[in-house]
Design an enzyme around this catalytic site. Structure first.
Site, mmCIF file in Angstrom:
data_model
loop_
_atom_site.group_PDB
_atom_site.id
_atom_site.type_symbol
_atom_site.label_atom_id
_atom_site.label_comp_id
_atom_site.label_asym_id
_atom_site.label_seq_id
_atom_site.Cartn_x
_atom_site.Cartn_y
_atom_site.Cartn_z
ATOM 1 N N LYS A 277 0.917 3.632 -3.319
ATOM 2 C CA LYS A 277 0.324 4.958 -3.161
ATOM 3 C C LYS A 277 1.381 6.053 -3.303
ATOM 4 O O LYS A 277 1.077 7.175 -3.729
ATOM 5 C CB LYS A 277 -0.397 5.058 -1.813
ATOM 6 C CG LYS A 277 -1.659 4.211 -1.736
ATOM 7 C CD LYS A 277 -2.715 4.648 -2.743
ATOM 8 C CE LYS A 277 -4.038 3.941 -2.543
ATOM 9 N NZ LYS A 277 -5.078 4.384 -3.498
ATOM 10 N N TYR B 169 0.829 -1.200 0.000
ATOM 11 C CA TYR B 169 0.000 0.000 0.000
ATOM 12 C C TYR B 169 0.867 1.255 0.000
ATOM 13 O O TYR B 169 0.658 2.168 -0.808
ATOM 14 C CB TYR B 169 -0.923 -0.004 1.213
ATOM 15 C CG TYR B 169 -2.013 1.035 1.167
ATOM 16 C CD1 TYR B 169 -3.125 0.864 0.352
ATOM 17 C CD2 TYR B 169 -1.952 2.183 1.956
ATOM 18 C CE1 TYR B 169 -4.146 1.808 0.316
ATOM 19 C CE2 TYR B 169 -2.961 3.133 1.930
ATOM 20 C CZ TYR B 169 -4.056 2.938 1.110
ATOM 21 O OH TYR B 169 -5.058 3.883 1.075
#
Length: 266
Positions: free
Chosen positions: A166, A162
């Site tokens: 991101k 993640y």
């Protein structure tokens, strides 16, 4: 009616199971309320249709579209549907993302399968959605791309896929901005902080076998502003500003929507 007569694609317009309103659904509702025609895209067609029905109650215009965002041909079909249906595409809003629900973990525990899945959903989908919408926006000499990243980019966050994906989304958005400015296309990225959404709260409650109230209290305590998480509406309102003419000279910007967490780095 800040988006009157504009066409918006909201990728991730459904939401995870749980209480409250997700970022994607809130954004689809907000765009429609402000006059946009909205293609509500989700892998869960029933959830996207729920969003469409909520828009319809308020006399908005929206259509549900099912797509697996990890597949480029389905993203291409998504863009083609909006363009064929309404004759243009003014806004692409990439909202999908997964962490714990995709098997994300700390480095010593993460599997190759989980990493590949999170990367495909979080980053590949964003890149290929932009690839397919750009020819239309360039021909129009206008368009807005809004990507939803996360405060995980600039604060401590333990799960590998993640944070990495991101973070890459921020760099990709900057690249979109400077390579497409000459065509009148703007690209910006939002970093939501601790939000009270089904994906953030209910997923953690299930994963860590805690009550929703426990997860809420723990997350609220970490927010500088009023010790209270934000909601999907906070992200939606930021996206509305970036999509509107009020932000016509803003591109390549990374906007935290985080209740002050962005000033507390590390």
């Amino acid at each position: 009616m800040r988006l009157k007569d504009r066409v918006a694609i909201v990728v991730g317009a459904g939401q995870s199971p749980g209480e409250g309103m997700g970022n994607g659904r809130a954004t689809a509702l907000t765009f429609a309320r402000e006059g946009a025609k909205v293609l509500c895209v989700d892998h869960n067609l029933a959830s996207a249709q729920e969003t469409v029905e909520m828009i319809g109650v308020n006399q908005g215009t929206a259509v549900a579209f099912k797509a697996d965002v990890t597949k480029g041909d389905e993203l291409e079909a998504m863009v083609a549907d909006a363009h064929a249906r309404w004759g243009r595409v003014d806004i692409l809003h990439n909202n999908v993302g997964v962490s714990l629900a995709g098997g994300d973990a700390e480095l010593l525990d993460i599997t190759e399968e989980a990493f590949d899945r999170c990367t495909a959903i979080n980053l590949k989908s964003c890149i290929f959605a932009a690839k397919h919408v750009l020819p239309i926006m360039r021909a129009q000499q206008s368009g807005v791309i809004i990507n939803i990243s996360s405060m995980a980019v600039i604060t401590t966050y333990p799960y590998v896929a993640y944070k990495a994906t991101k973070s890459a989304m921020v760099s990709f958005t900057e690249q979109l901005a400077y390579q497409n400015a000459q065509y009148g296309i703007r690209a910006n990225v939002i970093l939501p902080g601790l939000m009270n959404t089904p994906m953030a709260v209910d997923t953690r409650a299930r994963t860590f076998k805690k009550s929703r109230a426990e997860v809420e209290a723990e997350r609220d305590s970490k927010v500088p502003l009023r010790k209270k998480m934000g909601t999907g509406w906070d992200v939606a309102n930021a996206a509305l500003f970036l999509a509107s003419d009020e932000a016509s000279f803003i591109t390549g910007v990374t906007l935290p929507v985080a209740g002050g967490a962005s000033v507390r780095r590390g």
